[in-house]
Motif scaffolding. Structure first.
Motif, mmCIF file in Angstrom:
data_model
loop_
_atom_site.group_PDB
_atom_site.id
_atom_site.type_symbol
_atom_site.label_atom_id
_atom_site.label_comp_id
_atom_site.label_asym_id
_atom_site.label_seq_id
_atom_site.Cartn_x
_atom_site.Cartn_y
_atom_site.Cartn_z
ATOM 1 N N THR A 423 6.977 -14.215 23.222
ATOM 2 C CA THR A 423 6.840 -14.429 24.654
ATOM 3 C C THR A 423 7.226 -13.127 25.346
ATOM 4 O O THR A 423 8.212 -12.506 24.973
ATOM 5 C CB THR A 423 7.811 -15.528 25.129
ATOM 6 N N GLN A 424 6.441 -12.739 26.337
ATOM 7 C CA GLN A 424 6.804 -11.539 27.076
ATOM 8 C C GLN A 424 7.497 -11.946 28.370
ATOM 9 O O GLN A 424 7.004 -12.831 29.081
ATOM 10 C CB GLN A 424 5.560 -10.708 27.382
ATOM 11 N N VAL A 425 8.616 -11.308 28.650
ATOM 12 C CA VAL A 425 9.360 -11.656 29.860
ATOM 13 C C VAL A 425 9.452 -10.433 30.764
ATOM 14 O O VAL A 425 9.821 -9.356 30.315
ATOM 15 C CB VAL A 425 10.783 -12.145 29.509
ATOM 16 N N GLY A 426 9.095 -10.629 32.014
ATOM 17 C CA GLY A 426 9.201 -9.548 33.001
ATOM 18 C C GLY A 426 8.368 -8.337 32.638
ATOM 19 O O GLY A 426 8.685 -7.221 33.034
ATOM 20 N N LYS A 561 3.687 -3.260 31.375
ATOM 21 C CA LYS A 561 2.411 -3.483 30.698
ATOM 22 C C LYS A 561 2.410 -4.899 30.134
ATOM 23 O O LYS A 561 3.287 -5.276 29.367
ATOM 24 C CB LYS A 561 2.274 -2.459 29.576
ATOM 25 N N LYS A 562 1.418 -5.673 30.549
ATOM 26 C CA LYS A 562 1.308 -7.038 30.037
ATOM 27 C C LYS A 562 0.810 -6.961 28.598
ATOM 28 O O LYS A 562 -0.091 -6.190 28.291
ATOM 29 C CB LYS A 562 0.318 -7.814 30.894
ATOM 30 N N MET A 563 1.413 -7.757 27.743
ATOM 31 C CA MET A 563 1.020 -7.676 26.341
ATOM 32 C C MET A 563 0.574 -9.030 25.808
ATOM 33 O O MET A 563 1.184 -10.060 26.096
ATOM 34 C CB MET A 563 2.190 -7.143 25.513
ATOM 35 N N GLU A 564 -0.489 -8.976 25.030
ATOM 36 C CA GLU A 564 -1.011 -10.201 24.426
ATOM 37 C C GLU A 564 -0.259 -10.498 23.128
ATOM 38 O O GLU A 564 0.377 -9.623 22.543
ATOM 39 C CB GLU A 564 -2.508 -10.041 24.109
ATOM 40 N N GLN A 565 -0.388 -11.719 22.710
ATOM 41 C CA GLN A 565 0.250 -12.186 21.481
ATOM 42 C C GLN A 565 0.057 -11.206 20.309
ATOM 43 O O GLN A 565 0.999 -10.775 19.658
ATOM 44 C CB GLN A 565 -0.396 -13.535 21.145
ATOM 45 N N GLU A 566 -1.202 -10.839 20.124
ATOM 46 C CA GLU A 566 -1.566 -9.987 18.998
ATOM 47 C C GLU A 566 -0.868 -8.619 19.092
ATOM 48 O O GLU A 566 -0.356 -8.078 18.113
ATOM 49 C CB GLU A 566 -3.096 -9.836 18.998
ATOM 50 N N GLU A 567 -0.842 -8.090 20.314
ATOM 51 C CA GLU A 567 -0.213 -6.776 20.534
ATOM 52 C C GLU A 567 1.279 -6.832 20.230
ATOM 53 O O GLU A 567 1.849 -5.927 19.617
ATOM 54 C CB GLU A 567 -0.393 -6.337 21.993
ATOM 55 N N MET A 568 1.894 -7.927 20.689
ATOM 56 C CA MET A 568 3.340 -8.042 20.477
ATOM 57 C C MET A 568 3.637 -8.155 18.977
ATOM 58 O O MET A 568 4.572 -7.548 18.464
ATOM 59 C CB MET A 568 3.881 -9.263 21.229
#
Ligand code: ADP
Ligand code: MG
Length: 604
Positions: A423-426, A561-568
């Motif tokens: 999960t990306q936060v902030g 930078k918003k990151m997608e599941q795959e990127e994370m």
């Protein structure tokens, strides 16, 4: 007991005193240039070899010295510029301590040739380690020429303390500029080895700045002018939109003498507040004319730090004047410029708040896309030469316990990566649950770490993936910055830059390290230059490491930078393949582990 105290011989006393005045070739250059100006010269030439370590020479067409004066000039506390203590408070010359020549002659082999205009013959004096070797009549143009050879030849410890030629030359260029800027009516030439670094014909101040820092400066300068009973201020500031990441061009002069004063620097920064992007530095060339009685230039032997009687008032005057200049330029941009016609920034009505420019993030840039698949002609970006970490969770298990209160031996159970959800936060942190709590990763620090380690690995294996540019870029630099880029060429190539000199302080970049794929190349080079100005080490590995850090910082994904599941997923994978995943390049945490107990506590 016999008496033990005795007076030091002059030569030793001079050497000790010399330490204060002459720290490096650049200090000698500064003193000699200042003497030439004090002598009323309007033509001054500086010649150096090997960054002044083995040879430096200053030639002037000033008033020259008589035979006796030539001899006297090398005595300590011998000066023609003051006679009594009171004179210090009415100083209009650069020097007055009468220490420079004595100090230089104490630690080098010096040859002076000097002739006064009305004399037919001049005098030639040789002096080594404070000892006069000879003095003869000679034919020489009117004015003075001083050659300084083998600085610190008699103090090996000091000689060894000198930095590389590139660093020492940079110091000399700094000193040269500090003298050349406030004396635009003097023709200065600066020759380094076989090349002419500067040839500055007599001109006005604005043109002098342009001649030193490049034609692009012409459109960047905004005049500043303020007259008050305490002081007169004039000069130029750089338009905010041209502010650079490098601190380079910040100059204060008091009565045409370069000075450093952190408090006044703040006054300028204050005036620029809200107009500069984070990390950018204002450019300024500001001249204070002030009654010498109100300043004390004596507090520092090399005289760059000075004290003002009314520092607070001066702070306010500077801040207001700079603000005023910025305001005027916003209202009527074209009025300020004699030469610049193309300038086209729309004027803001008075009182309109100026918005701080935001950070722009390239939304299409995906640092995680597998570049190995894309672009046939591209070299492999080699995401990681080692086996990619399939079992990163085992490394995660070795996560050091950042919370000292809990058992340091405790291992974290992590489920296999494949089943992890992130999960990306902030737009800043990547979170994932694990058996004992929560793992939080700082996305920017993590990616900086990854980029850095990749770069260092490829450096070690001498196999840096680089990429040819479709359109080679030509970049122009000031003479000083160009000098740095030039000195960095071998390292830059080693890091994957395909870069060449193009003449006239220009370089052409044909290829770049692959990590820099979508970065602004000028910005990258500017940051490397800035890094260079701060770097004072000698070791090659440290140096490349520092440069790799700069590149990693530029190319890494940023906070926001918003990151997608795959990127994370990919990022975490790569992070745990690093040899030091837990600490950032600046030594801060990259990964924080929140234990179940801590979470429990929050619910108490
Ligand atoms: P200061 O500049 O503090 O007087 P220096 O040691 O630098 O001390 O110089 C000593 C004196 O030598 C100066 O006061 C000046 O009279 C003379 N002098 C030095 N350099 C020059 C020069 N280039 N031309 C003429 N006179 C010079
Ligand atoms: Mg002097």
């Amino acid at each position: 007991m016999p008496d033990v105290i005795h007076l030091l011989p002059d030569s030793v006393a001079n050497q000790i005193a010399a330490g204060e005045v002459v720290q490096r070739p650049a200090s000698a250059v500064k003193e000699l240039l200042e003497n030439a100006i004090d002598a009323g010269a309007d033509e001054i030439t500086l010649i150096v070899r090997e960054a002044g370590k083995t040879y430096l020479q200053v030639i002037d067409n000033g008033k020259g010295m008589s035979e006796t004066d030539a001899r006297m000039s090398f005595e300590r506390h011998a000066t023609s510029k003051i006679k009594s203590a009171e004179d210090i408070f009415a100083i209009h010359t650069k020097g007055f301590r009468g220490e420079a020549l004595a100090s230089i002659a104490a630690v080098a082999q010096v040859e002076l040739r000097s002739r006064q205009r009305e004399e037919e013959l001049g005098t030639c004096l040789k002096i080594e380690g404070s000892t006069v070797k000879s003095q003869e009549f000679c034919n020489t143009p009117h004015g003075t020429r001083i050659e300084v050879k083998n600085l610190f030849y008699n103090i090996p410890a000091r000689r060894n303390f000198l930095k590389s030629d590139a660093v020492e030359l940079r110091h000399i260029i700094d000193e040269f500029q500090r003298v050349a800027i406030p004396h635009p009516h003097i023709h200065f030439t600066f020759i380094n080895g076989k090349s002419e670094l500067f040839n500055l014909p007599p001109v006005g101040l604005r043109q002098r700045i342009v001649n030193i820092f490049g034609a692009k400066f012409n459109e960047r300068l905004v005049p500043v002018e303020e007259k008050t009973p305490i002081l007169q201020l004039h000069g130029f500031i750089g338009k905010p939109e041209f502010a650079r990441k490098t601190r380079g061009e910040q100059f204060f002069f008091a009565n045409n003498r370069y000075i450093k004063n952190g408090y006044l620097h703040k006054a300028v920064c204050n005036a620029f507040e809200g107009l500069l992007q984070d990390g950018s530095h204002p450019t300024y060339f500001l001249f204070l004319e002030i009654d010498p009685a109100r300043i004390d230039v004596n507090i520092h032997p090399t005289k760059t730090e000075i004290k003002f009687e009314d520092e607070k008032a001066i702070h306010v005057i500077i801040r207001t004047a700079v603000k005023h200049a910025l305001g005027q330029y916003n209202i009527a941009p074209s009025l300020d410029f004699e030469t610049d016609q193309q300038f086209s920034m729309p004027g803001l009505p008075k009182g309109t708040p100026v918005e701080r420019p935001g950070i722009t993030v390239d939304p299409t840039f995906n640092p995680f896309e597998d570049r190995r698949k894309s672009g046939a002609g591209k070299a492999s970006p080699s995401l990681h030469p080692k086996t990619p970490m399939q079992d990163w969770e085992s490394l995660m298990n070795e996560l050091p316990d950042l919370d000292a209160k809990t058992n340091p031996q405790e291992r974290i159970d992590v489920e296999p990566a494949a089943r992890k959800h992130f999960t990306q936060v902030g737009k800043k942190y990547i979170l994932t649950a694990h058996g004992n709590g929560l793992i939080m990763i700082h996305q920017q620090r993590a990616h900086e770490r990854i980029c850095y380690e990749r770069l260092m690995e490829s450096l070690e294996s001498k196999n840096i993936p680089s990429q040819q540019l479709l359109f080679p870029q030509n970049l122009n630099f000031s003479a000083a910055d160009f000098q740095i880029v030039e000195s960095l060429m071998p390292q830059l190539r080693e890091m994957g830059f395909d870069i060449d000199e193009f003449g006239n302080h220009e370089v052409v970049v044909n290829g770049i390290p692959l990590v820099l794929e979508s970065s602004d190349i000028r910005l990258v080079l500017e940051q490397l230059i800035e890094n260079e100005k701060d770097f004072r080490g000698n070791k090659k590995e440290d140096h490349l490491g520092k440069m790799a850090q700069v590149l990693a910082k530029v190319s890494a994904i940023k906070i926001g930078k918003k990151m997608e599941q795959e990127e994370m997923h990919h990022l975490v994978d790569e992070l745990f393949a690093c040899s030091s995943p837990y600490v950032s390049l600046a030594g801060k945490p990259v990964i924080v582990n929140l234990h179940l107990e801590d979470i429990d506590k929050s619910f108490n």
